[in-house]
Design a protein around this motif. Structure first.
Motif, PDB file in Angstrom:
ATOM      1  N   GLY A  69     -15.474 -34.612 -82.295  1.00  0.00           N
ATOM      2  CA  GLY A  69     -15.840 -33.421 -81.498  1.00  0.00           C
ATOM      3  C   GLY A  69     -16.001 -33.834 -80.005  1.00  0.00           C
ATOM      4  N   PRO A 101     -10.680 -27.915 -78.348  1.00  0.00           N
ATOM      5  CA  PRO A 101     -11.444 -26.556 -78.595  1.00  0.00           C
ATOM      6  C   PRO A 101     -10.458 -25.473 -78.005  1.00  0.00           C
ATOM      7  N   SER A 111     -18.033 -21.773 -79.839  1.00  0.00           N
ATOM      8  CA  SER A 111     -17.934 -22.952 -80.725  1.00  0.00           C
ATOM      9  C   SER A 111     -18.053 -22.592 -82.273  1.00  0.00           C
ATOM     10  N   THR A 123     -14.407 -22.195 -82.930  1.00  0.00           N
ATOM     11  CA  THR A 123     -13.929 -23.299 -82.965  1.00  0.00           C
ATOM     12  C   THR A 123     -14.057 -24.154 -84.204  1.00  0.00           C
ATOM     13  N   GLY A 178     -19.875 -31.588 -78.056  1.00  0.00           N
ATOM     14  CA  GLY A 178     -18.941 -31.670 -79.353  1.00  0.00           C
ATOM     15  C   GLY A 178     -20.116 -31.691 -80.409  1.00  0.00           C
ATOM     16  N   LEU A 213     -20.470 -28.281 -82.036  1.00  0.00           N
ATOM     17  CA  LEU A 213     -19.449 -27.908 -82.973  1.00  0.00           C
ATOM     18  C   LEU A 213     -19.831 -28.314 -84.376  1.00  0.00           C
TER      19      LEU A 213
END
Length: 516
Positions: free
Chosen positions: A87, A121, A178, A181, A205, A208
């Motif tokens: 991520g 992303p 996110s 994602t 990240g 995520l």
């Protein structure tokens, strides 16, 4: 490194105008069952591809777009454990770039045991980037507001910019959060044919990773969060903790100057020098030595300091910059942000990701100024966090409801989540790590690096890095309350920090790009 940082940010790459028809053609709903892998142009040893996913996961029949993905296969197929998904930070960083550089970042044992994969992303880089008019972005008002008129002007500008970005980007503009994602990542997992994923994410990240673990807990084999976001914060707690981090990082720089003669201000009053430079910036008397016709604002000066605090290896360079600014000498190349030339018609803009992930309302100038007054008490030298100001002001007027509002973590994975964080991180501050660990409860474990900088992996090879490797490979957690001692700062930057957590520009893209 400046070119590499620009690639990862996705903010300085030339792009032609992207229309909805160019990159978000309506197709049959649902991801493709497989990915057509081809050697990446940058490195034939790494495979690149695309994966079709819904623009809106709540309405999967409404069309798809392509997400850019990459894979670096395990170097020892016989010892392969599975797939390690990465991520990337930012927002605006490139997961594909991270995979391309994975051999320079992760330990040989990680590379031997895992296929390393990632995606860009949605709304960034190779995944249909959000793009906006460069001319309009160059018209951005100051982020430090001084009146209700300034506040109203910023609201109107943000509304105008959102409309422009939406028109140029297409329907994906409203679906770059996110959480979406995370759904893309699970579609990627399915396309890879993996029952479970191991995950390592850094900086932005980590959001995520958190959301993947919440939504798909049974598909997580192991999940490591390095320098974690805290997705439970409201406007005040977000600004206060970020401001505390900025002041803490400055205090640590001053302490280094007091004890280390590599600091050019060793034996001097660093805080007095800083106060003098800020006062000159306030009066419009602090010229950029590389571009004397341009005056540095206090916001830009503070933001430049924060950028140098991402890695203690940059402290000597920041010391040199302070000396250059004080004397009027031209600083080293790249020490100060550079102006964009505005030659491209459109500029990628990752800020909408923040605005769709964090609801940070401010009613009016009175409430905004109260936040700034409180920040000045928390940070008497740094005044505020440029990171939190950029986020809050850029998202003023964001329509409700946003697709991914804050909430306390609800994660129940089979293997507890590993959280690592530096004690002195200017961006994802240590209180965020302790808060995240509390929210995880028995489903989490915190490992503290007692040093400085943003991103822990690679800072202490025989402690922090080995602990993360052991967790990912054998699912072995460090002891509760474990910590790794600080490694004295060197003049070398943490390579992973530059890759995983590219810094947001100052004060707003594309006017400034981050120093290398």
């Amino acid at each position: 490194m400046r070119r590499l940082t620009a690639l990862l940010l996705g903010l300085a790459i030339p792009f032609s105008v992207l229309t909805p028809a160019a990159s978000a053609t309506a197709q049959a709903a649902g991801p493709r069952p497989a990915i057509s892998w081809t050697p990446c142009p940058e490195d034939p040893a790494t495979e690149c591809g695309t994966l079709a996913v819904p623009i809106d996961w709540k309405r999967p029949a409404g069309g798809t777009f392509n997400v850019g993905v990459a894979r670096h296969k395990a170097t020892d197929p016989a010892a392969r454990i599975g797939t390690l998904a990465l991520g990337v930070g930012g927002p605006g960083g490139s997961g594909v770039e991270l995979v391309l550089y994975s051999a320079q970042i992760f330990s040989p044992e990680i590379l031997r045991r895992f296929d390393i994969v990632s995606l860009d992303p949605r709304g960034t880089n190779r995944s249909h980037p959000v793009v906006c008019s460069t001319d309009l972005m160059l018209q951005a008002p100051d982020l430090i507001l001084k009146s209700q008129a300034d506040f109203d002007r910023r609201l109107a500008y943000n509304e105008r910019l959102r409309a422009d970005c939406r028109a140029r980007t297409g329907p994906l503009f409203d679906h770059v959060d996110s959480l979406s994602t995370a759904a893309d990542l699970d579609a990627f997992r399915a396309a890879l044919g993996e029952e479970k994923l191991s995950f390592w994410g850094g900086s932005y990240g980590t959001l995520l990773g958190q959301q993947y673990a919440e939504r798909y807990p049974r598909r997580v084999r192991a999940l490591a969060l390095d320098s974690t976001m805290d997705h439970s914060l409201d406007t005040q707690s977000f600004m206060d903790t970020e401001t505390w981090g900025a002041q803490d990082a400055f205090n640590e720089f001053v302490a280094w100057c007091d004890r280390d003669d590599r600091c050019l201000q060793h034996g001097q009053d660093v805080k007095a020098l800083w106060k003098k430079l800020l006062a000159r910036a306030d009066r419009g008397e602090l010229p950029d030595p590389e571009q004397p016709d341009i005056k540095m604002t206090a916001f830009t000066l503070i933001g430049t300091a924060v950028n140098h605090f991402y890695d203690p290896g940059a402290w000597p360079f920041f010391s040199q910059l302070l000396a250059d600014l004080n004397s009027g000498r031209a600083p080293r190349q790249g020490a100060l942000p550079l102006r964009a030339d505005g030659a491209e018609e459109v500029t990628p803009n990752p800020i909408p990701i923040l605005c769709q992930d964090f609801r940070l309302p401010v009613r009016d100038y009175r409430e905004y100024s109260a936040h700034l007054r409180r920040s000045e008490k928390i940070a008497p030298d740094m005044r505020y966090s440029t990171l939190s100001i950029l986020t809050v002001v850029s998202c003023l007027g964001q329509p409700d409801p946003i697709p991914n509002p804050q909430h306390r973590l609800r994660v129940r994975t089979d293997t507890p989540v590993l959280v690592t964080n530096s004690l002195h991180d200017p961006a994802t501050v240590y209180p965020w790590a302790t808060s995240t660990a509390r929210q995880l409860g028995r489903s989490g474990r915190l490992l503290t690096y007692e040093g400085w900088g943003h991103i822990v992996y690679g800072r202490h090879e025989t402690c922090a890095t080995e602990a993360v490797d052991s967790y990912l490979i054998s699912q072995t957690l460090p002891a509760r309350g474990a910590s790794c001692p600080a490694v004295p700062p060197t003049n070398e930057a943490n390579r992973l920090q530059e890759l995983i957590a590219p810094r947001l520009p100052l004060p707003l893209i594309p006017r400034w790009t981050s120093p290398s």
